[in-house]
Scaffold this motif. Structure first.
Motif, short mmCIF file in Angstrom:
data_model
loop_
_atom_site.label_atom_id
_atom_site.label_comp_id
_atom_site.label_asym_id
_atom_site.label_seq_id
_atom_site.Cartn_x
_atom_site.Cartn_y
_atom_site.Cartn_z
N SER A 1 -6.27 -39.99 -8.75
CA SER A 1 -6.99 -39.01 -9.56
C SER A 1 -6.90 -37.62 -8.95
O SER A 1 -6.56 -37.45 -7.77
N GLU A 2 -7.21 -36.63 -9.75
CA GLU A 2 -7.20 -35.25 -9.26
C GLU A 2 -8.27 -35.06 -8.20
O GLU A 2 -9.36 -35.63 -8.30
N PRO B 1 -0.35 -39.68 -11.96
CA PRO B 1 -1.72 -39.19 -12.15
C PRO B 1 -2.61 -40.27 -12.75
O PRO B 1 -2.17 -41.07 -13.58
N GLU C 1 -8.47 -28.51 -6.02
CA GLU C 1 -7.46 -27.62 -6.55
C GLU C 1 -6.58 -27.11 -5.41
O GLU C 1 -7.04 -26.99 -4.27
N GLN D 1 -12.03 -38.72 -4.75
CA GLN D 1 -10.71 -39.08 -5.27
C GLN D 1 -10.63 -40.60 -5.39
O GLN D 1 -11.17 -41.32 -4.56
#
Length: 232
Positions: free
Chosen positions: A69-70, A131, A73, A82
């Protein structure tokens, strides 16, 4: 002191196994639904695992693709949660932890630290990293994370089974209270559906057999629940 057993049902009270009987038909339908939902849980659910489990699977050549997961940033500092998901055979696994930027301490709470760039580390080990579009709503079922719809259907299955227990025919092999305690386990619902009354392919209890009582069933549920948690 708990009684060893409850009085048996009169032998003539044993109903014939027929799907024309509403209670029998409902038990069969609920058992089929339970099996479908259990299979769905295994196929689409994710069991909790550790980062060490993931690395061991990669080292053994059993895991070649993961989804991550993202996190933070690019260029951001601080920490973020995460998640990493992978499949080992038919089973899905999941681990969650903190992604930390350099010099940042992890928050308290006991979750593991995955590192500043876990996706990059896994790619360097030859693993394909995709992703992870993490599901926004999910349910926890016996330690598995499943889509919320599956969790709601399993809850509805349990509620209908409870109504059958309370308002249906007098159950066989155990009293109502005994089946209530046994239903608290992950396989208690299926056991109730198969054994509490006439069911195709399941032999009837022998005439005069005494039934398990609530007190003993409560103790059995504690032992079985502890064994299940220890094995998971």
């Amino acid at each position: 002191m708990l009684p060893a057993a409850a009085p048996s049902l009169p032998s003539q009270a044993r109903r014939r196994t027929s799907l024309r009987d509403p209670a029998t038909a409902l038990r069969v339908a609920l058992a089929a639904g339970w099996l479908v939902l259990a299979l769905t849980t295994v196929l689409v659910g994710q069991r909790p695992a550790s980062l060490e489990d993931l690395r061991a699977g990669i080292k053994a050549g059993e895991i070649t693709e993961v989804r991550v997961s993202e996190g933070l940033e690019p260029g951001a500092t601080g920490y973020a949660t995460q998640a990493v998901v992978w499949r080992d055979g038919l089973l899905g696994h999941r681990t969650e932890g903190w992604q930390l930027s350099p010099g940042v301490d992890a928050p308290s709470g006991g979750e593991p630290v995955l590192g500043p760039d876990l996706a990059g580390e896994l790619r360097a080990e030859g693993v394909s990293v995709l992703p992870l579009a993490d599901r926004s709503a999910h349910s926890e079922v016996a330690g598995w994370q499943v889509p919320q719809q599956v969790g709601l259907l399993l809850f509805a299955e349990w509620v209908v089974t409870l109504f059958l227990l309370v308002g249906g025919p007098v159950p066989e092999r155990a009293t109502r209270w005994a089946w209530f305690w046994l239903n608290s386990g992950p396989f208690g619902v299926l056991a109730f559906l198969l054994l509490s009354g006439p069911f195709p392919g399941v032999p009837a209890p022998r005439p005069g057999a005494r039934r398990l009582t609530g007190g003993w069933a409560f103790l059995v549920s504690l032992v079985l629940g502890g064994a299940y948690l220890g094995a998971s």
